[in-house]
Design a protein around this motif. Structure first.
Motif, PDB file in Angstrom:
ATOM      1  N   TYR A 142       0.835  -1.204   0.000  1.00 21.60           N
ATOM      2  CA  TYR A 142       0.000   0.000   0.000  1.00 21.60           C
ATOM      3  C   TYR A 142       0.871   1.256   0.000  1.00 21.60           C
ATOM      4  N   THR A 143       0.334   2.326  -0.575  1.00 26.02           N
ATOM      5  CA  THR A 143       1.171   3.498  -0.893  1.00 26.02           C
ATOM      6  C   THR A 143       0.539   4.830  -0.469  1.00 26.02           C
ATOM      7  N   PRO A 144       0.291   5.034   0.850  1.00 21.12           N
ATOM      8  CA  PRO A 144      -0.248   6.340   1.215  1.00 21.12           C
ATOM      9  C   PRO A 144       0.800   7.415   0.978  1.00 21.12           C
ATOM     10  N   GLY A 145       0.409   8.541   0.453  1.00 15.81           N
ATOM     11  CA  GLY A 145       1.363   9.635   0.234  1.00 15.81           C
ATOM     12  C   GLY A 145       1.021  10.391  -1.032  1.00 15.81           C
ATOM     13  N   THR A 146       1.250  11.676  -0.987  1.00 23.10           N
ATOM     14  CA  THR A 146       0.922  12.542  -2.119  1.00 23.10           C
ATOM     15  C   THR A 146       1.636  12.106  -3.387  1.00 23.10           C
ATOM     16  N   GLY A 147       0.850  11.853  -4.418  1.00 23.12           N
ATOM     17  CA  GLY A 147       1.410  11.526  -5.725  1.00 23.12           C
ATOM     18  C   GLY A 147       2.044  10.145  -5.830  1.00 23.12           C
ATOM     19  N   ARG A 148       1.919   9.324  -4.787  1.00 26.07           N
ATOM     20  CA  ARG A 148       2.564   7.992  -4.849  1.00 26.07           C
ATOM     21  C   ARG A 148       1.754   7.029  -5.692  1.00 26.07           C
ATOM     22  N   LYS A 149       2.429   6.419  -6.635  1.00 26.20           N
ATOM     23  CA  LYS A 149       1.763   5.503  -7.552  1.00 26.20           C
ATOM     24  C   LYS A 149       1.206   4.296  -6.804  1.00 26.20           C
ATOM     25  N   LEU A 161      -4.089   0.888  -9.715  1.00 27.34           N
ATOM     26  CA  LEU A 161      -4.792   2.137 -10.020  1.00 27.34           C
ATOM     27  C   LEU A 161      -6.185   1.744 -10.507  1.00 27.34           C
ATOM     28  N   VAL A 162      -7.186   1.876  -9.635  1.00 31.58           N
ATOM     29  CA  VAL A 162      -8.517   1.391 -10.019  1.00 31.58           C
ATOM     30  C   VAL A 162      -9.489   2.533 -10.252  1.00 31.58           C
ATOM     31  N   GLY A 163     -10.528   2.241 -11.010  1.00 30.05           N
ATOM     32  CA  GLY A 163     -11.658   3.157 -11.148  1.00 30.05           C
ATOM     33  C   GLY A 163     -11.432   4.349 -12.057  1.00 30.05           C
ATOM     34  N   LEU A 176     -11.394  16.608  -4.998  1.00 27.75           N
ATOM     35  CA  LEU A 176     -10.904  16.933  -3.661  1.00 27.75           C
ATOM     36  C   LEU A 176      -9.459  16.481  -3.472  1.00 27.75           C
ATOM     37  N   ARG A 177      -8.860  16.915  -2.384  1.00 26.73           N
ATOM     38  CA  ARG A 177      -7.512  16.489  -2.000  1.00 26.73           C
ATOM     39  C   ARG A 177      -7.492  14.972  -1.783  1.00 26.73           C
ATOM     40  N   GLY A 178      -6.454  14.359  -2.288  1.00 29.60           N
ATOM     41  CA  GLY A 178      -6.242  12.935  -2.004  1.00 29.60           C
ATOM     42  C   GLY A 178      -7.109  11.962  -2.787  1.00 29.60           C
ATOM     43  N   VAL A 179      -7.844  12.427  -3.819  1.00 27.25           N
ATOM     44  CA  VAL A 179      -8.654  11.485  -4.592  1.00 27.25           C
ATOM     45  C   VAL A 179      -7.862  10.808  -5.705  1.00 27.25           C
ATOM     46  N   GLY A 180      -6.681  11.357  -5.996  1.00 27.87           N
ATOM     47  CA  GLY A 180      -5.851  10.683  -6.993  1.00 27.87           C
ATOM     48  C   GLY A 180      -5.678  11.433  -8.305  1.00 27.87           C
ATOM     49  N   LYS A 181      -5.703  12.750  -8.277  1.00 30.62           N
ATOM     50  CA  LYS A 181      -5.535  13.532  -9.501  1.00 30.62           C
ATOM     51  C   LYS A 181      -4.098  13.467 -10.008  1.00 30.62           C
ATOM     52  N   THR A 182      -3.140  13.645  -9.090  1.00 28.86           N
ATOM     53  CA  THR A 182      -1.736  13.655  -9.498  1.00 28.86           C
ATOM     54  C   THR A 182      -1.311  12.300 -10.049  1.00 28.86           C
ATOM     55  N   VAL A 183      -1.751  11.253  -9.337  1.00 39.12           N
ATOM     56  CA  VAL A 183      -1.407   9.902  -9.768  1.00 39.12           C
ATOM     57  C   VAL A 183      -1.976   9.628 -11.169  1.00 39.12           C
ATOM     58  N   LEU A 184      -3.169  10.116 -11.407  1.00 35.78           N
ATOM     59  CA  LEU A 184      -3.809   9.913 -12.700  1.00 35.78           C
ATOM     60  C   LEU A 184      -3.088  10.719 -13.789  1.00 35.78           C
ATOM     61  N   ILE A 233      -7.732   4.877   1.756  1.00 38.70           N
ATOM     62  CA  ILE A 233      -7.634   3.448   1.419  1.00 38.70           C
ATOM     63  C   ILE A 233      -6.187   2.991   1.544  1.00 38.70           C
ATOM     64  N   GLN A 234      -5.280   3.771   0.966  1.00 42.67           N
ATOM     65  CA  GLN A 234      -3.867   3.381   1.028  1.00 42.67           C
ATOM     66  C   GLN A 234      -3.358   3.378   2.470  1.00 42.67           C
ATOM     67  N   GLN A 235      -3.776   4.377   3.238  1.00 44.60           N
ATOM     68  CA  GLN A 235      -3.310   4.459   4.628  1.00 44.60           C
ATOM     69  C   GLN A 235      -3.845   3.293   5.467  1.00 44.60           C
ATOM     70  N   ALA A 262      -0.541  18.632   8.341  1.00 50.58           N
ATOM     71  CA  ALA A 262       0.283  19.462   7.458  1.00 50.58           C
ATOM     72  C   ALA A 262      -0.507  20.677   6.981  1.00 50.58           C
ATOM     73  N   ARG A 263      -1.788  20.468   6.737  1.00 55.28           N
ATOM     74  CA  ARG A 263      -2.601  21.578   6.216  1.00 55.28           C
ATOM     75  C   ARG A 263      -3.079  22.483   7.333  1.00 55.28           C
ATOM     76  N   TRP A 264      -3.477  21.870   8.431  1.00 55.82           N
ATOM     77  CA  TRP A 264      -3.950  22.615   9.601  1.00 55.82           C
ATOM     78  C   TRP A 264      -2.866  23.567  10.100  1.00 55.82           C
TER      79      TRP A 264
HETATM   80  N1  LIG Z   1      -7.224   5.156  -8.485  1.00 53.75           N
HETATM   81  C1  LIG Z   1      -6.581   4.899  -7.355  1.00 53.75           C
HETATM   82  N2  LIG Z   1      -6.641   3.682  -6.770  1.00 53.75           N
HETATM   83  C2  LIG Z   1      -5.981   3.437  -5.627  1.00 53.75           C
HETATM   84  N3  LIG Z   1      -5.229   4.336  -4.976  1.00 53.75           N
HETATM   85  C3  LIG Z   1      -5.117   5.550  -5.501  1.00 53.75           C
HETATM   86  C4  LIG Z   1      -5.780   5.903  -6.694  1.00 53.75           C
HETATM   87  N4  LIG Z   1      -5.512   7.176  -6.978  1.00 53.75           N
HETATM   88  C5  LIG Z   1      -4.698   7.637  -5.999  1.00 53.75           C
HETATM   89  N5  LIG Z   1      -4.457   6.666  -5.100  1.00 53.75           N
HETATM   90  C6  LIG Z   1      -3.669   6.855  -3.859  1.00 53.75           C
HETATM   91  O1  LIG Z   1      -4.240   7.995  -3.209  1.00 53.75           O
HETATM   92  C7  LIG Z   1      -3.250   8.857  -2.672  1.00 53.75           C
HETATM   93  C8  LIG Z   1      -3.425  10.275  -3.178  1.00 53.75           C
HETATM   94  O2  LIG Z   1      -3.167  10.377  -4.554  1.00 53.75           O
HETATM   95  P1  LIG Z   1      -2.794  11.769  -5.254  1.00 53.75           P
HETATM   96  O3  LIG Z   1      -1.636  12.393  -4.565  1.00 53.75           O
HETATM   97  O4  LIG Z   1      -2.708  11.518  -6.712  1.00 53.75           O
HETATM   98  O5  LIG Z   1      -4.114  12.634  -4.943  1.00 53.75           O
HETATM   99  P2  LIG Z   1      -4.424  14.126  -5.385  1.00 53.75           P
HETATM  100  O6  LIG Z   1      -5.847  14.137  -5.831  1.00 53.75           O
HETATM  101  O7  LIG Z   1      -3.410  14.605  -6.338  1.00 53.75           O
HETATM  102  O8  LIG Z   1      -4.315  14.915  -4.013  1.00 53.75           O
HETATM  103  P3  LIG Z   1      -3.937  16.479  -3.766  1.00 53.75           P
HETATM  104  O9  LIG Z   1      -5.166  17.258  -4.143  1.00 53.75           O
HETATM  105  O10 LIG Z   1      -3.643  16.554  -2.299  1.00 53.75           O
HETATM  106  O11 LIG Z   1      -2.765  16.806  -4.615  1.00 53.75           O
HETATM  107  C9  LIG Z   1      -1.920   8.199  -2.966  1.00 53.75           C
HETATM  108  O12 LIG Z   1      -1.525   7.507  -1.819  1.00 53.75           O
HETATM  109  C10 LIG Z   1      -2.217   7.210  -4.106  1.00 53.75           C
HETATM  110  O13 LIG Z   1      -1.386   6.078  -4.046  1.00 53.75           O
END
Ligand SMILES: Nc1ncnc2c1ncn2[C@@H]1O[C@H](COP(=O)(O)OP(=O)(O)OP(=O)(O)O)[C@@H](O)[C@H]1O
Ligand SMILES: [Mg+2]
Length: 388
Positions: A8-15, A19-21, A50-58, A272-274, A311-313
């Protein structure tokens, strides 16, 4: 279980390992790449959520998909204190210098020469060398100082250089809500010019939920954008996001444990990752049981509180903190700014700067006129856990 193998990969931008959905966006992008290679340019892609939904990873996955096809790719992250000109200029250097190492056609040399002029437009002291002789090349002229003129020139010359090599140019901008409205207008004008003349360039921008609104206010051709709301995962996808990484490591989840973590995560990818990571670490294995998941969620929540949320607070001032508190309850989904003012016993206008500060810091956004909401999922319950 073995922490070394924790998938599992909690963390900003971590692949994420799975990668589902996001198949729809990936498919839209694949089609756009193929179309561009055949001379048809598609609308810029706008990913917002929103923050943390996975935009950067996508966005990064889109980059990889383009790179796999040998496209020329620039991926940059907008920030409060860097302009689009410098960002793109610097972002171009690496792909262009990579390209310069290959044998190049006339158009590509022209692209390099124009890039040199673009660099000169914002950095008088710095010069680039690509290690190729450009004295005989045409090009240049991206240094008028007018952003839209220069950007158009560089995008045109670089994308046509890419076409000569049988590919295209992809420009990816993360945290796009931090661009000025002038820069957003310029980007969409350039995209529009590209579509009219079929330059092989694709844009994808990602940002907070305010982005579509900001784009439509930036007087431009934004109705021609392709908007994708990046949301938390569906139930099925959330289950897969927990289950698949474990499976690939020869481990698994009991049904009960899986139900529990899916519910506790709210199906938000970061959570989910955390929770996946902490539950894995808490389990003997090979199956993660409900008792492990309970420990995992509790520990995971602590981690989030001291990292993701904290970090944000910590970046907010005392008056911003008071404002954030006054947004509870209701701030997760959106609350009237008048209601927040009355909870604080203050005048709505007097709170304008505080509200603007929170939006500027990317902690809040306005989903509608007169409404304010948290950009961070779960912020309301985090604030509830903070001592006054
Ligand atoms: N589709 C996905 N399936 C599973 N895990 C995911 C998916 N997308 C992102 N994650 C996980 O979610 C976390 C947040 O991803 P990411 O940094 O891309 O979010 P973000 O939308 O860019 O957030 P921010 O707005 O804070 O920049 C990471 O830990 C990543 O591994
Ligand atoms: Mg991000």
């Amino acid at each position: 279980m073995d922490a070394v193998r924790n998938p599992y990969t909690p963390g900003t931008g971590r692949k994420p390992s799975a990668l589902v959905g996001r198949d729809e966006v990936l498919e839209t992008w694949r089609v756009a790449l193929e179309r561009a290679e055949r001379g048809k340019t598609d609308q810029p892609l706008v990913l917002y959520g929103l923050r943390g939904v996975g935009k950067t990873v996508l966005l990064t996955q889109l980059r990889h998909d383009a790179e796999k096809r040998d496209w020329w790719v620039v991926q940059v992250e907008a920030g409060a204190d860097v302009g689009l000109r410098d960002l793109l200029g610097e972002g171009l250097y690496e792909p262009l210098s990579e390209i310069a190492r290959q044998g190049l056609g006339r158009r590509a040399l022209r692209a390099l020469k124009t890039a040199l002029s673009f660099k000169a437009s914002y950095d008088a002291g710095g010069t680039w060398t690509f290690g190729v002789d450009l004295s005989g090349a045409s090009g240049g002229g991206a240094d008028s100082g007018v952003l839209r003129t220069d950007l158009k020139r560089i995008v045109k010359d670089v994308s046509l250089g890419a076409r000569e090599e049988g590919v295209g140019l992809a420009i990816l901008v993360d945290e796009a809500q931090d661009l000025s409205s002038d820069e957003l207008t310029t980007l969409s004008m350039v995209a529009q010019a590209a579509a009219q003349d079929d330059w092989p360039v694709l844009f994808a921008v990602a940002g907070l939920p305010s982005l579509p609104q900001t784009l439509s206010e930036a007087k431009s051709y934004t109705e021609r954008f392709h908007y994708s709301h990046i949301e938390r995962l569906s139930h099925t996808d959330a289950r897969a996001a927990f289950a698949r990484p474990a499976q690939e490591e020869g481990a698994g989840w009991s049904d009960q444990a899986l139900d529990y973590v899916v519910a506790e995560s709210g199906r938000y990818p970061y959570f989910i990752q955390q929770f996946g990571q902490s539950s894995w670490d808490a389990a003997e294995g090979p199956v993660i049981e409900i008792a492990d998941a309970r420990v995992g969620v509790a520990r995971g929540q602590n981690h989030l509180d001291s990292g993701f949320f904290r970090a944000r607070w910590d970046r907010t001032t005392a008056s911003e903190k008071r404002y954030l508190r006054a947004m509870c309850p209701g701030g997760d989904t959106g609350i009237g700014t008048g209601e927040v003012a009355s909870r604080l016993g203050k005048n709505l206008n007097a709170l304008g700067p505080t509200r603007a500060g929170l939006i500027h810091k990317g902690l809040a956004y306005a989903p509608d006129h007169g409404i304010i909401a948290f950009t961070v999922p779960g912020m309301e319950s985090f604030i509830g856990r903070q001592p006054e």
